[in-house]
Each structure stands twice: as C-alpha cells, then as structure tokens.
Scaffold this motif. Structure first.
Motif, PDB file in Angstrom:
ATOM      1  N   VAL A 153       0.839  -1.196   0.000  1.00 54.21           N
ATOM      2  CA  VAL A 153       0.000   0.000   0.000  1.00 54.21           C
ATOM      3  C   VAL A 153       0.877   1.250   0.000  1.00 54.21           C
ATOM      4  N   GLN A 154       1.931   1.236   0.816  1.00 49.46           N
ATOM      5  CA  GLN A 154       2.844   2.374   0.882  1.00 49.46           C
ATOM      6  C   GLN A 154       3.854   2.250  -0.256  1.00 49.46           C
ATOM      7  N   ARG A 155       3.862   3.219  -1.129  1.00 45.95           N
ATOM      8  CA  ARG A 155       4.714   3.166  -2.303  1.00 45.95           C
ATOM      9  C   ARG A 155       5.866   4.147  -2.198  1.00 45.95           C
ATOM     10  N   PRO A 156       7.079   3.771  -2.658  1.00 42.10           N
ATOM     11  CA  PRO A 156       7.379   2.497  -3.312  1.00 42.10           C
ATOM     12  C   PRO A 156       7.541   1.331  -2.345  1.00 42.10           C
ATOM     13  N   HIS A 157       7.622   1.623  -1.039  1.00 45.11           N
ATOM     14  CA  HIS A 157       7.755   0.575  -0.026  1.00 45.11           C
ATOM     15  C   HIS A 157       7.461   1.199   1.336  1.00 45.11           C
ATOM     16  N   PRO A 158       7.210   0.378   2.368  1.00 43.06           N
ATOM     17  CA  PRO A 158       7.042   0.926   3.715  1.00 43.06           C
ATOM     18  C   PRO A 158       8.294   1.688   4.155  1.00 43.06           C
ATOM     19  N   PRO A 159       8.122   2.689   5.031  1.00 45.89           N
ATOM     20  CA  PRO A 159       9.292   3.439   5.495  1.00 45.89           C
ATOM     21  C   PRO A 159      10.269   2.559   6.268  1.00 45.89           C
ATOM     22  N   VAL A 160      11.543   2.897   6.124  1.00 48.58           N
ATOM     23  CA  VAL A 160      12.626   2.150   6.774  1.00 48.58           C
ATOM     24  C   VAL A 160      13.302   3.049   7.793  1.00 48.58           C
ATOM     25  N   ALA A 179      21.920   5.382   6.979  1.00 42.12           N
ATOM     26  CA  ALA A 179      20.633   5.780   7.560  1.00 42.12           C
ATOM     27  C   ALA A 179      20.035   6.977   6.832  1.00 42.12           C
ATOM     28  N   ALA A 180      20.875   7.881   6.355  1.00 44.35           N
ATOM     29  CA  ALA A 180      20.385   9.089   5.679  1.00 44.35           C
ATOM     30  C   ALA A 180      19.661   8.763   4.386  1.00 44.35           C
ATOM     31  N   ARG A 181      19.960   7.623   3.776  1.00 49.98           N
ATOM     32  CA  ARG A 181      19.342   7.277   2.497  1.00 49.98           C
ATOM     33  C   ARG A 181      17.925   6.746   2.659  1.00 49.98           C
ATOM     34  N   TRP A 182      17.529   6.416   3.899  1.00 46.65           N
ATOM     35  CA  TRP A 182      16.214   5.833   4.116  1.00 46.65           C
ATOM     36  C   TRP A 182      15.274   6.846   4.759  1.00 46.65           C
TER      37      TRP A 182
END
Length: 282
Positions: A153-160, A179-182
């Motif tokens: 449901v969360q696009r492009p993916h769930p938060p990391v 970590a900064a990339r997520w």
C-alpha cells in the motif's frame, strides 16, 4: 512527537491483545523484534494488522543480514497490505548472539554491513515492482515473470528506520550515510555498551546535524524524516530516561519505550500490559 513501544516478550495472542490495547490507549505504534530463530515476528504483525485499525506496526529491529531479502519483501508486503499501509521496518546489522551463532557464522561487521546494504537494495527493488534485477556480491536476483505479489500500500515501499551509529571525532560516518538514504534513523553512539545506546542530548545534536547535511548533499528533504529515540520512561533499562519532550527539543520525532529489563514470564507480560494501558508518556 509520536510514541511507540517494543514488546520485549509475549506470546502471539498476547501481542495481538497488546496491539488492541495500545490502540485504545493512545499509542502510535507497537513494535516487535526478530531473532534468527524464535517466534515469527511477521506472523505476530499480520495477526495484529487484522485486529487493529489505526496503530502503526513495526520491527525493532529486523537483522537484514540474517534474512533472505525476497522473503522479507514478501512478508513485509503482506503485512503492509493487511494493515492498509501501517508498517514501518526497523533495520540494522543485528546482534551476533548465541541464537545467531547456532545457525549462522559471524562474518564480521564489514561483511554484515555489505549484506545490509545489498539486502535493502533487493527488498526495496522488489517492492517497487517488476521488472527488477540485481547483481551483488551477496545477492543476485532476476526479474520475476510469474507469481509476483501485488504491490504494498505504501509506495514504493514501507518506510525504513535504519540504525545510524555516530563515531565520535571521525570524519567518515558510513553508518549515518546509510541511515540518511532511508526514511528514519535509530540513533546510537559506537562507544555505547550492550543495552546502552551511548546517546546523549549533545551526541544527538551532532548526529542530527550530520544527517541533515548528508541528506542535503543527496538532494533529499529533511521534512518527514524520522529521528527515533529508544528509551525507558519507567527508568529500568538502558541509560535514556529523561522526559521524551527533552529529546523532541533535540530533533527526535518518535519516542519508543524499551522495557528489556522485564522478565519473560506471565508477570512480565502483566507489567507490559499495565504500562501500555497507562498510555504514552506525553
């Protein structure tokens, strides 16, 4: 600031019950954790997903180097769909304890760091949709031409949320770069001991400043990025017991209660239930 808690020990039905209780008591998230071998975190989260309506669900944390990324993508995608987009994935290198060593070798932190990066690349690529392929040192995948699952449901993916460990007095910060990339950081200081993040208000200031700079250099917005402080407002575990608001003043967006000193027993679960029913420490 938003408020969550990680369930230290509970049976599957107890976890679902705690999720419903947390939702009624004003919490924003309930989290579980993944050993290499133990109760299945994703079964717990799936059951909680269909038994709740609003509370977010998450892991704190998932040891990505110990997981096959396509299996993690399948499980997390399923929970995200069941919950109608309420999943957050907390990730890190994992703790190489006796449970880990019973099944997997300790290949060292540098190798696990590579496995974490590659695992997340495959996980996110698969959830973003097909065709997707990846060729790395540890994982290689080709396009899925049949039986591909529906998107999350969360696009492009769930938060990391990714562990970001500050190395004081060092210019290079590979853990913070990751970590900064997520979408969020689980902040720590490398000097911290087992059970202690080593985090102080001063080090969080430094960590947030560095992360903002890294994201700016990558062209990524700081708005919406989560800074997650794991503490214990009851004062029994770790070394972070101050008022959650004091950490919000330093840039934290989430406070996650961490009650790892409670026993793995019916009495321990009763105490978790009591603390959850009391509501978050706003």
């Amino acid at each position: 600031m938003k408020f969550g808690f990680v369930v230290p020990f509970a049976r599957e039905r107890e976890f679902v019950e705690l999720g419903r209780l947390a939702e009624q008591s004003g919490w924003d998230m309930i989290l579980t954790w993944e050993p290499v071998f133990g109760q299945d975190a994703w079964g717990q989260l799936a059951a909680a997903a269909v038994s709740t309506e609003q509370i977010r669900l998450g892991t704190l944390l998932t040891p990505v180097p110990a997981r096959r990324p396509w299996e993690l993508a399948a499980q997390s995608g399923t929970v995200d769909r069941l919950s109608d987009g309420r999943l957050t994935l907390g990730v890190g290198l994992g703790a190489v304890n006796a449970n880990w060593r019973s099944f997997l070798p300790d290949e060292g932190r540098p190798t696990r760091a590579q496995q974490l990066d590659e695992g997340l690349a495959v996980w996110s690529g698969l959830l973003a949709g097909q065709p997707f392929s990846y060729a790395g040192e540890h994982w290689s995948v080709g396009p899925v031409t049949e039986l591909a699952p529906p998107p999350p449901v969360q696009r492009p993916h769930p938060p990391v949320w990714c562990v970001g460990a500050l190395r004081p007095r060092r210019q290079r910060q590979p853990s913070l770069d990751r970590a900064a990339r997520w979408q969020g950081v689980l902040p720590a200081v490398v000097a911290g001991q087992e059970g202690h993040s080593g985090l102080t208000h001063e080090s969080l200031d430094d960590l947030v400043r560095r992360l903002r700079g890294i994201r700016e250099g990558l062209g990524l917005s700081w708005e919406g990025y989560d800074v997650v402080v794991e503490g214990d407002s009851h004062g029994g575990f770790g070394d972070i017991h101050d008022r959650p608001q004091s950490w919000a003043d330093q840039g934290a967006t989430w406070w996650v209660e961490s009650w790892w000193d409670l026993p793995d027993s019916p009495e321990g679960v009763d105490e978790v239930r009591r603390r959850v029913a009391a509501g978050p420490p706003r």
